[in-house]
Design an enzyme around this catalytic site. Structure first.
Site, PDB file in Angstrom:
ATOM      1  N   CYS A 183       0.816  -1.221   0.000  1.00  0.00           N
ATOM      2  CA  CYS A 183       0.000   0.000   0.000  1.00  0.00           C
ATOM      3  C   CYS A 183       0.850   1.272   0.000  1.00  0.00           C
ATOM      4  O   CYS A 183       0.321   2.366  -0.182  1.00  0.00           O
ATOM      5  CB  CYS A 183      -0.939  -0.007   1.193  1.00  0.00           C
ATOM      6  SG  CYS A 183      -1.961  -1.478   1.242  1.00  0.00           S
ATOM      7  N   HIS A 233      -3.276   7.199   2.987  1.00  0.00           N
ATOM      8  CA  HIS A 233      -3.726   5.867   2.570  1.00  0.00           C
ATOM      9  C   HIS A 233      -5.002   5.538   3.331  1.00  0.00           C
ATOM     10  O   HIS A 233      -5.091   5.768   4.534  1.00  0.00           O
ATOM     11  CB  HIS A 233      -2.615   4.857   2.896  1.00  0.00           C
ATOM     12  CG  HIS A 233      -3.015   3.444   2.714  1.00  0.00           C
ATOM     13  ND1 HIS A 233      -3.708   3.011   1.612  1.00  0.00           N
ATOM     14  CD2 HIS A 233      -2.828   2.334   3.492  1.00  0.00           C
ATOM     15  CE1 HIS A 233      -3.929   1.707   1.712  1.00  0.00           C
ATOM     16  NE2 HIS A 233      -3.400   1.277   2.848  1.00  0.00           N
ATOM     17  N   ASN A 250     -10.040  -0.353   1.406  1.00  0.00           N
ATOM     18  CA  ASN A 250      -8.590  -0.181   1.228  1.00  0.00           C
ATOM     19  C   ASN A 250      -8.214  -0.684  -0.173  1.00  0.00           C
ATOM     20  O   ASN A 250      -8.239  -1.887  -0.423  1.00  0.00           O
ATOM     21  CB  ASN A 250      -7.879  -0.983   2.325  1.00  0.00           C
ATOM     22  CG  ASN A 250      -6.366  -0.927   2.216  1.00  0.00           C
ATOM     23  OD1 ASN A 250      -5.823  -0.503   1.194  1.00  0.00           O
ATOM     24  ND2 ASN A 250      -5.688  -1.365   3.258  1.00  0.00           N
TER      25      ASN A 250
HETATM   26  N1  COA Z   1     -17.523  -9.201  11.879  1.00  0.00           N
HETATM   27  C1  COA Z   1     -17.836  -9.514  13.147  1.00  0.00           C
HETATM   28  N2  COA Z   1     -16.909  -9.929  14.032  1.00  0.00           N
HETATM   29  C2  COA Z   1     -15.642 -10.019  13.600  1.00  0.00           C
HETATM   30  C3  COA Z   1     -15.263  -9.707  12.289  1.00  0.00           C
HETATM   31  C4  COA Z   1     -16.279  -9.285  11.392  1.00  0.00           C
HETATM   32  N3  COA Z   1     -16.026  -8.953  10.115  1.00  0.00           N
HETATM   33  N4  COA Z   1     -13.939  -9.886  12.154  1.00  0.00           N
HETATM   34  C5  COA Z   1     -13.492 -10.296  13.345  1.00  0.00           C
HETATM   35  N5  COA Z   1     -14.523 -10.383  14.230  1.00  0.00           N
HETATM   36  C6  COA Z   1     -14.484 -10.777  15.627  1.00  0.00           C
HETATM   37  C7  COA Z   1     -13.280 -11.628  15.967  1.00  0.00           C
HETATM   38  O1  COA Z   1     -13.547 -12.968  15.682  1.00  0.00           O
HETATM   39  C8  COA Z   1     -13.111 -11.338  17.422  1.00  0.00           C
HETATM   40  O2  COA Z   1     -14.021 -12.132  18.118  1.00  0.00           O
HETATM   41  P1  COA Z   1     -13.609 -12.813  19.524  1.00  0.00           P
HETATM   42  O3  COA Z   1     -13.293 -11.662  20.438  1.00  0.00           O
HETATM   43  O4  COA Z   1     -14.837 -13.558  19.889  1.00  0.00           O
HETATM   44  O5  COA Z   1     -12.424 -13.652  19.217  1.00  0.00           O
HETATM   45  C9  COA Z   1     -13.546  -9.899  17.591  1.00  0.00           C
HETATM   46  O6  COA Z   1     -14.340  -9.599  16.428  1.00  0.00           O
HETATM   47  C10 COA Z   1     -12.417  -8.908  17.678  1.00  0.00           C
HETATM   48  O7  COA Z   1     -11.514  -9.182  16.619  1.00  0.00           O
HETATM   49  P2  COA Z   1     -10.232  -8.334  16.425  1.00  0.00           P
HETATM   50  O8  COA Z   1      -9.428  -8.887  15.289  1.00  0.00           O
HETATM   51  O9  COA Z   1      -9.541  -8.187  17.753  1.00  0.00           O
HETATM   52  O10 COA Z   1     -10.870  -6.939  16.002  1.00  0.00           O
HETATM   53  P3  COA Z   1     -10.209  -5.545  15.906  1.00  0.00           P
HETATM   54  O11 COA Z   1     -10.939  -4.625  16.793  1.00  0.00           O
HETATM   55  O12 COA Z   1      -8.711  -5.581  15.987  1.00  0.00           O
HETATM   56  O13 COA Z   1     -10.574  -5.123  14.408  1.00  0.00           O
HETATM   57  C11 COA Z   1      -9.593  -4.963  12.208  1.00  0.00           C
HETATM   58  C12 COA Z   1     -10.083  -5.894  13.319  1.00  0.00           C
HETATM   59  C13 COA Z   1      -9.012  -5.820  11.117  1.00  0.00           C
HETATM   60  C14 COA Z   1     -10.789  -4.180  11.704  1.00  0.00           C
HETATM   61  C15 COA Z   1      -8.541  -3.976  12.788  1.00  0.00           C
HETATM   62  O14 COA Z   1      -7.585  -4.685  13.536  1.00  0.00           O
HETATM   63  C16 COA Z   1      -7.826  -3.202  11.701  1.00  0.00           C
HETATM   64  O15 COA Z   1      -8.444  -2.434  10.983  1.00  0.00           O
HETATM   65  N6  COA Z   1      -6.494  -3.353  11.606  1.00  0.00           N
HETATM   66  C17 COA Z   1      -5.695  -2.660  10.592  1.00  0.00           C
HETATM   67  C18 COA Z   1      -5.579  -3.528   9.388  1.00  0.00           C
HETATM   68  C19 COA Z   1      -5.082  -2.746   8.197  1.00  0.00           C
HETATM   69  O16 COA Z   1      -5.246  -1.574   8.079  1.00  0.00           O
HETATM   70  N7  COA Z   1      -4.492  -3.481   7.255  1.00  0.00           N
HETATM   71  C20 COA Z   1      -4.087  -2.963   6.006  1.00  0.00           C
HETATM   72  C21 COA Z   1      -2.729  -2.368   6.063  1.00  0.00           C
HETATM   73  S1  COA Z   1      -2.309  -1.636   4.552  1.00  0.00           S
END
Ligand code: COA
Length: 336
Positions: A118, A258, A288
């Site tokens: 990215c 980004h 994204n």
């Molecule tokens: N819908 C509902 N629940 C979901 C889900 C979805 N789409 N995806 C994950 N969950 C659940 C998980 O299973 C977890 O459940 P649990 O607590 O029972 O295990 C819970 O939600 C929390 O998951 P977690 O991964 O800790 O969520 P988060 O708050 O970290 O959010 C992202 C996840 C991916 C949205 C966040 O971490 C993020 O945006 N990270 C940056 C990624 C990024 O920008 N990448 C690109 C770089 S260029």
């Protein structure tokens, strides 16, 4: 010995997104999720996805044509093509070579792809800056294009919600008025964090030798750790970029980041003390789009009247690698 470095002009910017839109509600047909969960954590409501045989090269071609038109430069005058993609649909021929063929850019012009995920647009711009400064090339087409949706595990709800497809392109030339549109540019990488976002390309060993591990060819991401890393590093990085350029945040008109997560964008915005009208966000509608997200945000921001040209902007991005980078640029009238 002082070098006579040539200034760079950003001459044209274009973008293209596929027509097909998939909303958060649509994703509930694939797995247990909700619009509320996705929107509150990411700022995303919908994304544009390629369909049928449409792919990153098609999107990149359209964005490149638009950028060339805006720059009023004929394809025959391009003397280098750089394509940035997180995952080119073919490792070879390079996307850049395919775009050369489609646009009729002369068949001796060098063309290559870079992989900085990215951060690809910023990496591409920094390479173009070095080539133009040195006088080696005069007119460079940078195409940033990604069809992430084909590389996702559509059963992985924590990653597949995030990405969309799209392309952005920039034409940069040697400036004829002495003004350099790149006020500052910087790129970084930390390979020790490579395991945070991976897209393995698998394959098989020769049947006569011990077989290798087989990996799924999907984007695999530790979203939480990516979030923590970027939220810690990016705001300070952007602040340092501005101060290293002997500028203050208030000297710059727009932040065009980004589009990976609205909460990360807000963290940078808060650090710079910018009001909402100075921050360009379209993640709600595109998700994204990897390397393409910054030029899409810029060109679409101008189209919608959210970005006025004749201004300055700070661009910043991050992605797999981990890579990150930023640029402070002048946005001339007429570039998009
Ligand atoms: N819908 C509902 N629940 C979901 C889900 C979805 N789409 N995806 C994950 N969950 C659940 C998980 O299973 C977890 O459940 P649990 O607590 O029972 O295990 C819970 O939600 C929390 O998951 P977690 O991964 O800790 O969520 P988060 O708050 O970290 O959010 C992202 C996840 C991916 C949205 C966040 O971490 C993020 O945006 N990270 C940056 C990624 C990024 O920008 N990448 C690109 C770089 S260029």
């Amino acid at each position: 010995m002082t070098q006579n470095l040539k200034p760079l002009k950003i001459a044209g910017v274009g973008y293209c997104v596929p027509e097909t839109v998939v909303t958060n509600d649509d994703l509930t047909k694939l797995y247990d999720t909700s619009d509320e969960w996705i929107y509150s954590r990411t700022g995303i409501k919908e994304r544009h996805l390629v369909s049928g045989n449409e792919g990153a090269v098609d999107l990149g071609e359209k964005a490149a044509k638009q950028a060339l038109e805006k720059s009023k430069i004929n394809p025959e005058n391009v003397d280098l093509i750089i394509a940035a993609s997180s995952a080119p649909p073919k490792l070879y021929p390079a996307i850049a070579c395919q775009i050369q063929d489609r646009l009729g850019i002369p068949n001796h012009v060098p063309a290559f792809d870079i992989t900085a995920a990215c951060s690809g647009l910023i990496y591409g711009l920094s390479i173009a800056k070095a080539y133009i400064s040195s006088g080696m090339y005069k007119t460079i087409l940078i195409v940033a294009t990604d069809n992430n949706s084909r590389l996702l595990d559509w059963e992985d709800r924590s990653t597949s919600i995030l990405f969309g497809d799209g392309a952005g392109a920039m034409v940069v030339t040697e400036s004829d008025d002495g003004v350099d549109d790149i006020i500052a540019i910087d790129i970084k990488a930390d390979g020790t964090l490579g395991n945070l976002i991976e897209l393995p390309l698998s394959g098989q060993n020769c049947p006569l030798v011990e077989p290798c591990e087989n990996h799924k060819q999907y984007i695999v991401m530790n979203g939480k750790e990516v979030y923590k890393f970027v939220a810690r590093v990016l705001p300070q990085y952007v602040e340092d970029l501005i101060s290293n350029a002997d500028m203050k945040a208030e000297d710059i008109d727009y932040l065009i980041p980004h589009q990976a997560n609205l909460r990360i964008i807000h963290a940078v915005q808060e650090r710079l003390g910018y009001s909402d009208d100075k921050v360009v966000t379209n993640i709600k509608y595109y998700g994204n789009t990897s390397a393409a997200s910054i030029p899409i945000a810029l060109a679409e921001g101008v189209e919608k009247g959210n970005v006025k040209l004749g201004s300055t902007a700070i661009l910043c991005g991050f992605g797999a690698g981990m890579t990150w980078g930023g640029a402070i640029v002048r946005l001339r009238e007429g570039i998009c």
